[in-house]
Design an enzyme around this catalytic site. Structure first.
Site, mmCIF file in Angstrom:
data_model
loop_
_atom_site.group_PDB
_atom_site.id
_atom_site.type_symbol
_atom_site.label_atom_id
_atom_site.label_comp_id
_atom_site.label_asym_id
_atom_site.label_seq_id
_atom_site.Cartn_x
_atom_site.Cartn_y
_atom_site.Cartn_z
ATOM 1 N N ASP A 198 0.861 -1.183 0.000
ATOM 2 C CA ASP A 198 0.000 0.000 0.000
ATOM 3 C C ASP A 198 0.896 1.231 0.000
ATOM 4 O O ASP A 198 0.789 2.122 0.844
ATOM 5 C CB ASP A 198 -0.962 0.007 1.199
ATOM 6 C CG ASP A 198 -2.134 -0.927 0.994
ATOM 7 O OD1 ASP A 198 -2.246 -1.518 -0.099
ATOM 8 O OD2 ASP A 198 -2.951 -1.071 1.921
ATOM 9 N N TYR A 212 -1.530 5.624 -1.612
ATOM 10 C CA TYR A 212 -2.973 5.653 -1.389
ATOM 11 C C TYR A 212 -3.638 6.630 -2.333
ATOM 12 O O TYR A 212 -3.047 7.625 -2.693
ATOM 13 C CB TYR A 212 -3.260 6.067 0.058
ATOM 14 C CG TYR A 212 -3.328 4.893 1.005
ATOM 15 C CD1 TYR A 212 -4.547 4.291 1.303
ATOM 16 C CD2 TYR A 212 -2.178 4.359 1.575
ATOM 17 C CE1 TYR A 212 -4.627 3.212 2.151
ATOM 18 C CE2 TYR A 212 -2.244 3.273 2.432
ATOM 19 C CZ TYR A 212 -3.467 2.707 2.724
ATOM 20 O OH TYR A 212 -3.539 1.631 3.562
ATOM 21 N N ASN A 267 -2.876 -4.216 -1.746
ATOM 22 C CA ASN A 267 -4.128 -4.207 -2.502
ATOM 23 C C ASN A 267 -4.449 -2.824 -3.061
ATOM 24 O O ASN A 267 -5.010 -2.696 -4.156
ATOM 25 C CB ASN A 267 -5.290 -4.724 -1.653
ATOM 26 C CG ASN A 267 -5.421 -4.025 -0.313
ATOM 27 O OD1 ASN A 267 -4.525 -4.096 0.516
ATOM 28 N ND2 ASN A 267 -6.536 -3.357 -0.100
ATOM 29 N N HIS A 274 2.248 -8.359 2.058
ATOM 30 C CA HIS A 274 1.376 -7.260 2.478
ATOM 31 C C HIS A 274 0.280 -7.726 3.433
ATOM 32 O O HIS A 274 0.026 -7.105 4.463
ATOM 33 C CB HIS A 274 0.720 -6.597 1.261
ATOM 34 C CG HIS A 274 -0.275 -5.533 1.649
ATOM 35 N ND1 HIS A 274 0.104 -4.358 2.255
ATOM 36 C CD2 HIS A 274 -1.642 -5.494 1.556
ATOM 37 C CE1 HIS A 274 -0.974 -3.622 2.506
ATOM 38 N NE2 HIS A 274 -2.045 -4.281 2.105
ATOM 39 N N HIS A 329 -8.803 -6.267 9.795
ATOM 40 C CA HIS A 329 -8.934 -7.162 8.650
ATOM 41 C C HIS A 329 -8.958 -8.631 9.044
ATOM 42 O O HIS A 329 -9.458 -9.474 8.307
ATOM 43 C CB HIS A 329 -7.789 -6.923 7.660
ATOM 44 C CG HIS A 329 -7.864 -5.593 6.970
ATOM 45 N ND1 HIS A 329 -8.882 -5.267 6.113
ATOM 46 C CD2 HIS A 329 -7.038 -4.519 7.023
ATOM 47 C CE1 HIS A 329 -8.686 -4.032 5.652
ATOM 48 N NE2 HIS A 329 -7.582 -3.559 6.190
ATOM 49 N N HIS A 344 -1.030 -4.175 5.932
ATOM 50 C CA HIS A 344 -2.477 -4.326 5.739
ATOM 51 C C HIS A 344 -3.275 -3.836 6.945
ATOM 52 O O HIS A 344 -4.021 -2.882 6.842
ATOM 53 C CB HIS A 344 -2.833 -5.768 5.390
ATOM 54 C CG HIS A 344 -4.175 -5.902 4.726
ATOM 55 N ND1 HIS A 344 -4.548 -5.132 3.641
ATOM 56 C CD2 HIS A 344 -5.223 -6.727 4.990
ATOM 57 C CE1 HIS A 344 -5.768 -5.468 3.262
ATOM 58 N NE2 HIS A 344 -6.198 -6.425 4.066
ATOM 59 N N ASP A 345 -3.189 -4.522 8.082
ATOM 60 C CA ASP A 345 -3.827 -4.018 9.291
ATOM 61 C C ASP A 345 -2.982 -2.876 9.838
ATOM 62 O O ASP A 345 -1.786 -3.043 10.073
ATOM 63 C CB ASP A 345 -3.937 -5.124 10.344
ATOM 64 C CG ASP A 345 -5.298 -5.794 10.331
ATOM 65 O OD1 ASP A 345 -6.245 -5.190 9.792
ATOM 66 O OD2 ASP A 345 -5.422 -6.911 10.866
ATOM 67 N N HIS A 346 -3.624 -1.730 10.067
ATOM 68 C CA HIS A 346 -2.880 -0.527 10.425
ATOM 69 C C HIS A 346 -2.615 -0.467 11.922
ATOM 70 O O HIS A 346 -3.069 0.428 12.639
ATOM 71 C CB HIS A 346 -3.633 0.719 9.956
ATOM 72 C CG HIS A 346 -3.733 0.800 8.465
ATOM 73 N ND1 HIS A 346 -3.906 1.986 7.787
ATOM 74 C CD2 HIS A 346 -3.664 -0.145 7.503
ATOM 75 C CE1 HIS A 346 -3.957 1.769 6.482
ATOM 76 N NE2 HIS A 346 -3.808 0.469 6.294
#
Length: 224
Positions: A18, A21, A56, A150, A159, A185-187
């Protein structure tokens, strides 16, 4: 990041996807590359190689743009490939393109359009990726073997677990005794481990490594 990079004297930076953005880059001439990378990570300590995988959100733009050598000419720190290996002798990093594993991006993309050039036919792409990863890890003589992707394997975040990776990727990591898996992915920052497994799961957006730290960990019981 610049202060931490200076304190640790980092050798390189890993970005877990990512990268841009909200929908990746529009092309190699997209100003987002300079505005969201070159002008942001401008601290002296961060003028090292950046090894990046795709997330993604990157697949919602022009994937080939991020992979293009043109960006490397614009900023020689930028190294982004679908799946690749970085061998530091002590540690070997195996970068994995995880987005094509996730079914919902193909079956129910909602209002998003994904750039699947170079991926289709999907089954062949994933089969080749997994075989090459398994073979490469088996051939590695590195003390530490770290896989980077990712998407999450396990996660207590928003997620949650990525079932496709638990089914396809995790068995390869376990069979080959990979030391840990690093992802984004998970922030949030998580460290997940199990008393029944030797492997740890680290979740963060960007990781900075100093090879001397790995050497020090090796001398003190194998902990990093």
């Amino acid at each position: 990041m610049g202060i931490i990079g200076e304190k640790l004297d980092v050798d390189f930076v890993i970005s877990t996807g990512d990268n841009f953005y909200d929908r990746g880059l529009k092309g190699t001439g997209d100003s987002a590359f300079e505005e969201s990378f070159s002008k942001i990570y401008n601290a002296p300590s961060l003028q090292k190689e950046w090894y990046s995988v795709l997330g993604n959100h990157d697949y919602r733009g022009d994937v080939e743009a991020q992979l293009s050598p043109i960006l490397r000419k614009l900023d020689n720190r930028w190294i982004c490939l679908r799946s690749f290996i970085v061998d530091t002798e002590i540690v070997e990093f195996f970068f994995v393109d995880t987005t094509p594993f996730v079914d919902k991006y193909f079956i129910d993309p909602e209002d998003e359009v994904y750039d699947w050039k170079g991926i289709l036919p999907r089954r062949n792409y994933l089969s080749t990726l997994l075989k090459e990863l398994d073979s490469s890890i088996k051939d590695s003589n590195a003390k530490w073997k770290i896989v980077v992707g990712h998407h999450t394997l396990k996660s207590a975040g928003t997620h949650g677990d990525t079932q496709e990776l638990l089914h396809h990727l995790l068995p390869i990591l376990e069979e080959n005794k990979v030391d840990f898996y690093l992802n984004g992915h998970d922030h949030c920052l998580q460290h997940i481990s199990s008393i029944n497994r030797y492997m740890s799961l680290f979740y963060s957006l960007t990781a900075h490594f100093n090879i001397s730290q790995v050497e020090e960990g090796q001398r003190h019981g194998g902990e990093i």
